[in-house]
Design an enzyme around this catalytic site. Structure first.
Site, PDB file in Angstrom:
ATOM      1  CE1 TYR A 104      13.160  34.970 -13.757  1.00 57.30           C
ATOM      2  CE2 TYR A 104      14.395  37.019 -13.674  1.00 57.30           C
ATOM      3  CZ  TYR A 104      14.348  35.645 -13.564  1.00 57.30           C
ATOM      4  OH  TYR A 104      15.487  34.950 -13.256  1.00 57.30           O
ATOM      5  CB  SER A 158      16.760  37.419 -10.468  1.00 57.60           C
ATOM      6  OG  SER A 158      17.387  38.186 -11.481  1.00 57.60           O
ATOM      7  CB  ALA A 166       6.176  41.067  -9.930  1.00 51.70           C
ATOM      8  CB  ALA A 167       8.061  36.070  -9.895  1.00 55.46           C
ATOM      9  CE  LYS A 168      13.668  34.383 -10.309  1.00 56.37           C
ATOM     10  NZ  LYS A 168      13.691  32.982  -9.839  1.00 56.37           N
ATOM     11  N   GLY A 189      13.931  22.053 -10.424  1.00 54.47           N
ATOM     12  CA  GLY A 189      14.569  22.477 -11.676  1.00 54.47           C
ATOM     13  C   GLY A 189      16.046  22.151 -11.694  1.00 54.47           C
ATOM     14  CB  ILE A 202      24.307  32.678 -14.137  1.00 53.48           C
ATOM     15  CG1 ILE A 202      24.187  33.472 -12.810  1.00 53.48           C
ATOM     16  CG2 ILE A 202      25.104  31.395 -13.949  1.00 53.48           C
ATOM     17  CD1 ILE A 202      25.474  33.938 -12.192  1.00 53.48           C
ATOM     18  NE  ARG A 223      16.480  22.736 -19.239  1.00 56.48           N
ATOM     19  CZ  ARG A 223      15.849  23.899 -19.344  1.00 56.48           C
ATOM     20  NH1 ARG A 223      16.528  25.003 -19.490  1.00 56.48           N
ATOM     21  NH2 ARG A 223      14.536  23.953 -19.311  1.00 56.48           N
ATOM     22  CB  VAL A 280       7.346  24.096  -8.984  1.00 57.64           C
ATOM     23  CG1 VAL A 280       8.460  23.114  -8.683  1.00 57.64           C
ATOM     24  CG2 VAL A 280       7.770  25.151  -9.979  1.00 57.64           C
TER      25      VAL A 280
HETATM   26  N1  LIG Z   1      20.688  32.367 -15.678  1.00 57.99           N
HETATM   27  C1  LIG Z   1      20.684  33.524 -15.063  1.00 57.99           C
HETATM   28  O1  LIG Z   1      21.388  34.478 -15.460  1.00 57.99           O
HETATM   29  C2  LIG Z   1      19.854  33.739 -13.831  1.00 57.99           C
HETATM   30  C3  LIG Z   1      19.994  34.940 -13.149  1.00 57.99           C
HETATM   31  C4  LIG Z   1      19.254  35.173 -12.002  1.00 57.99           C
HETATM   32  C5  LIG Z   1      18.391  34.206 -11.552  1.00 57.99           C
HETATM   33  N2  LIG Z   1      18.247  33.038 -12.219  1.00 57.99           N
HETATM   34  C6  LIG Z   1      17.309  32.065 -11.674  1.00 57.99           C
HETATM   35  O2  LIG Z   1      17.979  30.848 -11.439  1.00 57.99           O
HETATM   36  C7  LIG Z   1      17.081  29.758 -11.600  1.00 57.99           C
HETATM   37  C8  LIG Z   1      17.650  28.778 -12.612  1.00 57.99           C
HETATM   38  O3  LIG Z   1      17.864  29.479 -13.822  1.00 57.99           O
HETATM   39  P1  LIG Z   1      18.668  28.839 -15.054  1.00 57.99           P
HETATM   40  O4  LIG Z   1      19.303  29.969 -15.761  1.00 57.99           O
HETATM   41  O5  LIG Z   1      19.475  27.686 -14.585  1.00 57.99           O
HETATM   42  O6  LIG Z   1      17.431  28.345 -15.942  1.00 57.99           O
HETATM   43  P2  LIG Z   1      17.340  27.225 -17.067  1.00 57.99           P
HETATM   44  O7  LIG Z   1      18.684  26.849 -17.560  1.00 57.99           O
HETATM   45  O8  LIG Z   1      16.319  27.746 -18.008  1.00 57.99           O
HETATM   46  O9  LIG Z   1      16.737  25.980 -16.232  1.00 57.99           O
HETATM   47  C9  LIG Z   1      15.472  26.102 -15.649  1.00 57.99           C
HETATM   48  C10 LIG Z   1      15.204  24.886 -14.799  1.00 57.99           C
HETATM   49  O10 LIG Z   1      13.906  25.046 -14.194  1.00 57.99           O
HETATM   50  C11 LIG Z   1      13.111  23.902 -14.502  1.00 57.99           C
HETATM   51  N3  LIG Z   1      11.716  24.310 -14.570  1.00 57.99           N
HETATM   52  C12 LIG Z   1      11.176  25.301 -15.303  1.00 57.99           C
HETATM   53  N4  LIG Z   1       9.850  25.358 -15.079  1.00 57.99           N
HETATM   54  C13 LIG Z   1       9.550  24.396 -14.189  1.00 57.99           C
HETATM   55  C14 LIG Z   1       8.359  23.966 -13.551  1.00 57.99           C
HETATM   56  N5  LIG Z   1       7.176  24.554 -13.801  1.00 57.99           N
HETATM   57  N6  LIG Z   1       8.431  22.961 -12.674  1.00 57.99           N
HETATM   58  C15 LIG Z   1       9.610  22.353 -12.402  1.00 57.99           C
HETATM   59  N7  LIG Z   1      10.774  22.700 -12.973  1.00 57.99           N
HETATM   60  C16 LIG Z   1      10.729  23.718 -13.859  1.00 57.99           C
HETATM   61  C17 LIG Z   1      13.685  23.354 -15.793  1.00 57.99           C
HETATM   62  O11 LIG Z   1      13.423  21.968 -15.873  1.00 57.99           O
HETATM   63  P3  LIG Z   1      12.767  21.248 -17.161  1.00 57.99           P
HETATM   64  O12 LIG Z   1      12.964  22.141 -18.342  1.00 57.99           O
HETATM   65  O13 LIG Z   1      13.520  19.968 -17.236  1.00 57.99           O
HETATM   66  O14 LIG Z   1      11.350  21.077 -16.779  1.00 57.99           O
HETATM   67  C18 LIG Z   1      15.178  23.612 -15.601  1.00 57.99           C
HETATM   68  O15 LIG Z   1      15.759  22.587 -14.836  1.00 57.99           O
HETATM   69  C19 LIG Z   1      15.744  30.381 -12.037  1.00 57.99           C
HETATM   70  O16 LIG Z   1      14.916  30.545 -10.915  1.00 57.99           O
HETATM   71  C20 LIG Z   1      16.157  31.716 -12.589  1.00 57.99           C
HETATM   72  O17 LIG Z   1      15.111  32.643 -12.506  1.00 57.99           O
HETATM   73  C21 LIG Z   1      18.958  32.789 -13.363  1.00 57.99           C
END
Ligand SMILES: NC(=O)c1ccc[n+]([C@@H]2O[C@H](COP(=O)([O-])OP(=O)(O)OC[C@H]3O[C@@H](n4cnc5c(N)ncnc54)[C@H](OP(=O)(O)O)[C@@H]3O)[C@@H](O)[C@H]2O)c1
Length: 247
Positions: free
Chosen positions: A155, A142, A157-159, A13, A188, A16, A64
């Site tokens: 979510y 998370s 449960a997964a984390k 992922g 974030i 972005r 994934v």
């Molecule tokens: N943003 C927050 O506040 C926050 C807080 C805590 C934890 N997180 C965690 O940080 C990680 C990144 O979050 P983010 O905010 O950057 O999310 P995001 O901007 O929505 O980006 C999600 C990324 O995951 C990829 N993705 C989604 N489903 C996928 C799959 N089945 N196979 C492969 N790639 C997949 C997407 O790629 P494509 O769309 O190009 O497929 C994209 O690159 C996640 O695990 C999220 O749970 C985020």
């Protein structure tokens, strides 16, 4: 100074958000980086943009949540570019609703991507890391995995599951020079949080002592440290980056 020259990193992922910032940071520290996204063009375009600042970045299509595909793609990567030294399980999705309205599809989609996807990727890279007697597995979890969150039973449960799995990976492979840690971001600024309603954002911000959301780069800094030789004695831990929201 973190030196990742000679190391090969797989960031799931990375198209972005947080994954993209992690890929940029690992590239800047000298690693060869492979990013994944669900579409071929999305992964290729993001890799091309990341390469503009220098360094070697490849994009591959990988869902994934597809266990067999993960095994096949990582096996092929091994043949094409070589074994993975650093795995960052970052790919993640949400599909929110309160428990009484959350359907099986929403549960399965989130568990399959976040938790099963991380397991599948870790399983596929471990053998190569064992041969090198060096490896880093970094799972992006998370803050809500520790706190719980209304509307996010799947979510959360997964984390929380990823954090438990991290501790098992740490114990199973500690003697092989492989560490496993989790990085648990708070809120974030990414597409994931930009999708939230203004009122929900305001409510959350009121709970953050530093009074702002975090930047993806602030998560990437922690990942770069955990990926480095300096973090060799740190394993099985969850590193929280949340502006003081949980302490
Ligand atoms: N943003 C927050 O506040 C926050 C807080 C805590 C934890 N997180 C965690 O940080 C990680 C990144 O979050 P983010 O905010 O950057 O999310 P995001 O901007 O929505 O980006 C999600 C990324 O995951 C990829 N993705 C989604 N489903 C996928 C799959 N089945 N196979 C492969 N790639 C997949 C997407 O790629 P494509 O769309 O190009 O497929 C994209 O690159 C996640 O695990 C999220 O749970 C985020």
């Amino acid at each position: 100074m973190i030196d990742l020259n000679g190391k090969r990193a797989l960031v799931t992922g990375g198209t972005r958000g947080i994954g993209n910032a992690i890929a940029a940071r690992l590239l800047a520290q000298g690693a060869q980086v492979i990013i994944t996204g669900r579409s071929e063009s999305g992964a290729a375009d993001a890799a091309k943009a990341l390469s503009r600042s220098g360094g070697s970045c490849h994009g591959v299509a990988l869902d994934v949540a597809d266990f067999a595909q993960v095994g096949a793609v990582i096996k092929q990567l091994g043949k094409d570019v070589g074994a993975i030294d650093i795995l960052v399980n970052n790919a993640g999705i949400t599909s929110d609703d309160v428990v009484m309205r959350m359907g099986e599809d929403a549960w399965d989609a989130v568990l399959n991507t976040n938790l099963k996807g991380s397991f599948a990727c870790a399983r596929a890279v471990i053998r190569g890391m064992m041969k090198k007697r060096w490896g880093r597995i970094i799972n992006i979890t998370s803050i809500v995995g520790s706190m719980g969150n209304i509307g996010q039973a799947n979510y959360v449960a997964a984390k929380a599951g990823m954090e438990g799995m991290t501790r098992t990976l740490a114990r199973e492979y500690a003697t092989r020079g492989i560490t496993a840690n989790a990085v648990a971001p708070g809120f974030i600024e990414t597409d994931m949080t930009r999708a939230m309603e203004d009122a929900a954002r305001e409510r959350l911000l009121a709970q953050v002592p530093v009074e702002r959301f975090g930047a993806p780069e602030e998560v990437a800094d922690a990942v770069a440290y955990l990926a480095s030789d300096s973090a060799a004695y740190m394993t099985g831990q969850v590193l929280h980056i949340n502006g003081g929201m949980l302490m």
